[in-house]
Design a protein around this motif. Structure first.
Motif, PDB file in Angstrom:
ATOM      1  N   VAL A  60      51.397  30.455  30.249  1.00  0.00           N
ATOM      2  CA  VAL A  60      50.257  30.282  31.146  1.00  0.00           C
ATOM      3  C   VAL A  60      49.818  28.832  31.114  1.00  0.00           C
ATOM      4  N   LYS A  61      49.592  28.297  32.274  1.00  0.00           N
ATOM      5  CA  LYS A  61      49.018  26.956  32.374  1.00  0.00           C
ATOM      6  C   LYS A  61      47.578  27.146  32.803  1.00  0.00           C
ATOM      7  N   GLY A  62      46.664  26.783  31.954  1.00  0.00           N
ATOM      8  CA  GLY A  62      45.252  26.986  32.253  1.00  0.00           C
ATOM      9  C   GLY A  62      44.641  27.973  31.281  1.00  0.00           C
ATOM     10  N   ARG A  63      43.688  28.737  31.787  1.00  0.00           N
ATOM     11  CA  ARG A  63      42.977  29.681  30.932  1.00  0.00           C
ATOM     12  C   ARG A  63      43.404  31.103  31.237  1.00  0.00           C
TER      13      ARG A  63
ATOM     14  N   VAL B 113      36.869  36.895  38.309  1.00  0.00           N
ATOM     15  CA  VAL B 113      36.989  35.737  37.424  1.00  0.00           C
ATOM     16  C   VAL B 113      38.372  35.088  37.478  1.00  0.00           C
ATOM     17  N   THR B 114      39.325  35.742  38.128  1.00  0.00           N
ATOM     18  CA  THR B 114      40.674  35.194  38.271  1.00  0.00           C
ATOM     19  C   THR B 114      40.726  34.332  39.521  1.00  0.00           C
ATOM     20  N   ALA B 115      41.227  33.120  39.376  1.00  0.00           N
ATOM     21  CA  ALA B 115      41.289  32.164  40.490  1.00  0.00           C
ATOM     22  C   ALA B 115      42.289  32.622  41.548  1.00  0.00           C
TER      23      ALA B 115
ATOM     24  N   VAL C 197      47.860  39.845  42.532  1.00  0.00           N
ATOM     25  CA  VAL C 197      47.675  38.418  42.752  1.00  0.00           C
ATOM     26  C   VAL C 197      46.421  38.256  43.587  1.00  0.00           C
ATOM     27  N   ARG C 198      45.504  37.482  43.079  1.00  0.00           N
ATOM     28  CA  ARG C 198      44.239  37.209  43.783  1.00  0.00           C
ATOM     29  C   ARG C 198      44.519  36.265  44.950  1.00  0.00           C
ATOM     30  N   GLU C 199      43.995  36.584  46.099  1.00  0.00           N
ATOM     31  CA  GLU C 199      44.186  35.751  47.291  1.00  0.00           C
ATOM     32  C   GLU C 199      43.002  34.844  47.513  1.00  0.00           C
TER      33      GLU C 199
ATOM     34  N   TYR D 138      39.736  31.799  35.582  1.00  0.00           N
ATOM     35  CA  TYR D 138      40.955  32.041  34.825  1.00  0.00           C
ATOM     36  C   TYR D 138      42.209  31.996  35.692  1.00  0.00           C
ATOM     37  N   SER D 139      43.295  31.546  35.084  1.00  0.00           N
ATOM     38  CA  SER D 139      44.605  31.535  35.743  1.00  0.00           C
ATOM     39  C   SER D 139      45.219  32.925  35.750  1.00  0.00           C
ATOM     40  N   GLY D 140      44.872  33.731  34.766  1.00  0.00           N
ATOM     41  CA  GLY D 140      45.390  35.091  34.663  1.00  0.00           C
ATOM     42  C   GLY D 140      44.497  35.941  33.792  1.00  0.00           C
ATOM     43  N   THR D 141      44.500  37.230  34.075  1.00  0.00           N
ATOM     44  CA  THR D 141      43.668  38.173  33.336  1.00  0.00           C
ATOM     45  C   THR D 141      44.516  39.383  32.962  1.00  0.00           C
TER      46      THR D 141
END
Length: 177
Positions: free
Chosen positions: A7-10, A102-104, A175-177, A75-78
């Protein structure tokens, strides 16, 4: 784990889990990543803190999964790993909404939980009464597709959906849009 790491990010893990999943996530992160873990039970957080040892890029928070209190798109992923079957339907719906909130955009929400196996599965007739007694909310996931509890106000799509062990467990990647 492959759908989340590296994961890149949080990364956010909603609820502590037994075993070494959190340590494996932390060890699989890229150097510029971090992992936040939330749980509502203080004892779970304390137990995980002891297991984490010197993994400084992991932060623990006592929070309710249905009201995380984090900023939107943080967050980048949850990850929701075997949490939804522990929750009544209203809380489950709120937890999914919070995970997506909270997921980007472009980030993944990974859900691993129970799924209804076919009636020919050798464990079907064994698991059903056990779940009814010990995990009564789990049977909701046997009767309904997980999409039943997805929020309508947050755009996402299902990237993948797989079942394991003859359909007893499921892995759903949103996947969040």
């Amino acid at each position: 784990l492959q759908v989340l790491t590296p994961v890149k990010g949080r990364l956010l893990q909603v609820a502590c889990v037994y075993g070494d999943l959190t340590m494996r996530l932390a060890d699989g992160m890229s150097k510029d990543s971090s992992l936040d873990v939330v749980d509502i039970v203080p004892a779970q957080i304390s137990n995980l803190q002891q297991k984490l040892a010197d993994r400084s890029r992991v932060a623990l928070f006592q929070r309710n999964s249905a009201a995380l209190g984090f900023a939107d798109d943080m967050y980048s992923g949850t990850l929701l790993f075997f949490l939804l079957h522990e929750q009544p339907q209203t809380v489950r719906r709120q937890t999914l909404a919070e995970a997506l909130r909270v997921t980007a955009p472009g980030g993944r929400v990974v859900i691993a939980d129970y799924h209804c196996p076919s009636r020919w599965h050798p464990l079907y007739y064994l698991f059903r009464p056990v779940l009814a007694l010990l995990e009564p909310y789990a049977l909701d996931l046997w009767r309904n597709d997980i999409s039943r509890w997805m929020p309508e106000n947050i755009r996402f799509h299902i990237e993948s959906r797989r079942t394991f062990f003859g359909g007893l467990y499921q892995l759903v990647v949103l996947v969040r849009e």
